[in-house]
Design an enzyme around this catalytic site. Sequence first.
Site, mmCIF file in Angstrom:
data_model
loop_
_atom_site.group_PDB
_atom_site.id
_atom_site.type_symbol
_atom_site.label_atom_id
_atom_site.label_comp_id
_atom_site.label_asym_id
_atom_site.label_seq_id
_atom_site.Cartn_x
_atom_site.Cartn_y
_atom_site.Cartn_z
ATOM 1 N N ARG A 294 -13.807 -17.105 17.428
ATOM 2 C CA ARG A 294 -12.837 -18.174 17.659
ATOM 3 C C ARG A 294 -11.462 -17.544 17.832
ATOM 4 O O ARG A 294 -10.875 -17.026 16.882
ATOM 5 C CB ARG A 294 -12.850 -19.165 16.482
ATOM 6 C CG ARG A 294 -11.692 -20.133 16.501
ATOM 7 C CD ARG A 294 -11.865 -21.254 15.499
ATOM 8 N NE ARG A 294 -12.101 -20.828 14.138
ATOM 9 C CZ ARG A 294 -11.153 -20.423 13.273
ATOM 10 N NH1 ARG A 294 -9.890 -20.349 13.662
ATOM 11 N NH2 ARG A 294 -11.462 -20.087 12.054
ATOM 12 N N HIS A 298 -8.949 -23.056 13.770
ATOM 13 C CA HIS A 298 -10.112 -23.925 13.579
ATOM 14 C C HIS A 298 -9.851 -25.294 14.189
ATOM 15 O O HIS A 298 -10.668 -25.826 14.934
ATOM 16 C CB HIS A 298 -10.416 -24.061 12.088
ATOM 17 C CG HIS A 298 -11.504 -25.025 11.779
ATOM 18 N ND1 HIS A 298 -12.831 -24.769 12.076
ATOM 19 C CD2 HIS A 298 -11.479 -26.248 11.204
ATOM 20 C CE1 HIS A 298 -13.564 -25.805 11.690
ATOM 21 N NE2 HIS A 298 -12.776 -26.714 11.161
ATOM 22 N N TYR A 307 -5.137 -16.033 7.103
ATOM 23 C CA TYR A 307 -6.369 -15.480 6.536
ATOM 24 C C TYR A 307 -7.039 -14.414 7.388
ATOM 25 O O TYR A 307 -8.052 -13.853 6.975
ATOM 26 C CB TYR A 307 -7.367 -16.609 6.236
ATOM 27 C CG TYR A 307 -7.704 -17.510 7.402
ATOM 28 C CD1 TYR A 307 -8.620 -17.122 8.375
ATOM 29 C CD2 TYR A 307 -7.118 -18.764 7.531
ATOM 30 C CE1 TYR A 307 -8.936 -17.945 9.438
ATOM 31 C CE2 TYR A 307 -7.430 -19.611 8.585
ATOM 32 C CZ TYR A 307 -8.337 -19.200 9.527
ATOM 33 O OH TYR A 307 -8.651 -20.023 10.583
#
Length: 401
Positions: A294, A298, A307
């Site tokens: 990705r 998200h 993160y």
Amino acid sequence: MPSEQWTHPEPGEGPAAIAAQPSPEQVIAGLRATSEGGAELTQLLTPEGQRIPSEQFDSYVADVDDEVLRNLYRDMVLVRRADREANAMQRQGQLGIWVPLLGQEAAQIGSGRALGPRDMAFPSYREHGVAYARGVDLRDLLGIFRCTDHSGWDYQAHRFHPYTIVIGNQVLNAAGYAMGQKFEGKVGDDDGEATICYFGDGATSQGDVHEGFVWGAVYDAPLVFFCQNNQWAISEPTERQSRLPLYQRARGYGFPGIRVDGNDVLACLAVTRWALEQCRHGNGPVLIEAFTYRMDAHTTTDDPTRYRLSDELEEWKLKDPIERVRAYLARGGGADHDFFDGVQAEADEFAAQLREHTFNMPEPPPDRIFANVYAEPSPVLDAQREEYLSYLDGFATAGEH
């Protein structure tokens, strides 16, 4: 016992490591395989755009010439451009939220184009490319994210179900549908039907997915479980969820699993065609793990910089699914600059149409929420609608007194 035995204990290669007592080396090998492609990765087109022959899968893409590849390239470019435009419109307040697919175009277009006209697809909430491949007008899809529609397309006509927001729930729905195909005798030969269900790596930690695996296996349902492993379940990496590569979980349920390069549209097309063929002939379910990444957040409510490292993102940019097809076509003379420029111009026009539609999308009337709830008239629902509309009318007449 060699550490690789823990990573992929193939039949006939000796006993697998005991799950409760793996050696440190076996654990490390297993974890590494969840975040790296590994030797098991099925790939037909390298990131540099070089064709890799495959004894098992070349026959499934024998019809793919330069023209077909140009169409696949066009599909991916248009879908990515639409995705970027929708992302921008959310930032401008025109959409309530957006779920980007950036980086996953090959997994979705490759698998979507493998589907036959009678096959059924069950998406999660990120399968914009599959929707496009199934003929869904992406303008109809945008109503979901503008909060005016649940789905704006005829799912039976397109053989593409409405989006599912609850993580993993669509796997149970797909399992039930595929079981119905089996019970109705719609499998057993080349003219058989199959179902494909899309979910992410994070969903594999949900009970619904495992229940779907059980039901699909027990009833030999013609169901392709298509896991897009994009490495991150929001902020949790795959190795925090599984010691083993996800595709190997299929063995525990008694059906085949395979890992494909999710950034290779040709491999995704071939592997999905193979899996659907297995299902149509009554051989039961197949799990495909499309190993991809990705490239964006998200959703537009997420900040991936909190993160994951930028180095990781830069590494995956080198594996871009669109650029490898472009490199292959350019190197072999399958396309020239005029073609690439023309596709980009078409993509920009496509995005402009989506933008105009979104900005001019009408607000639905209040009674819309009561429409299409049941197939048959419901006196209870009718009473609720009348009560609600009367309540709203009270605001309109309050200023008259």
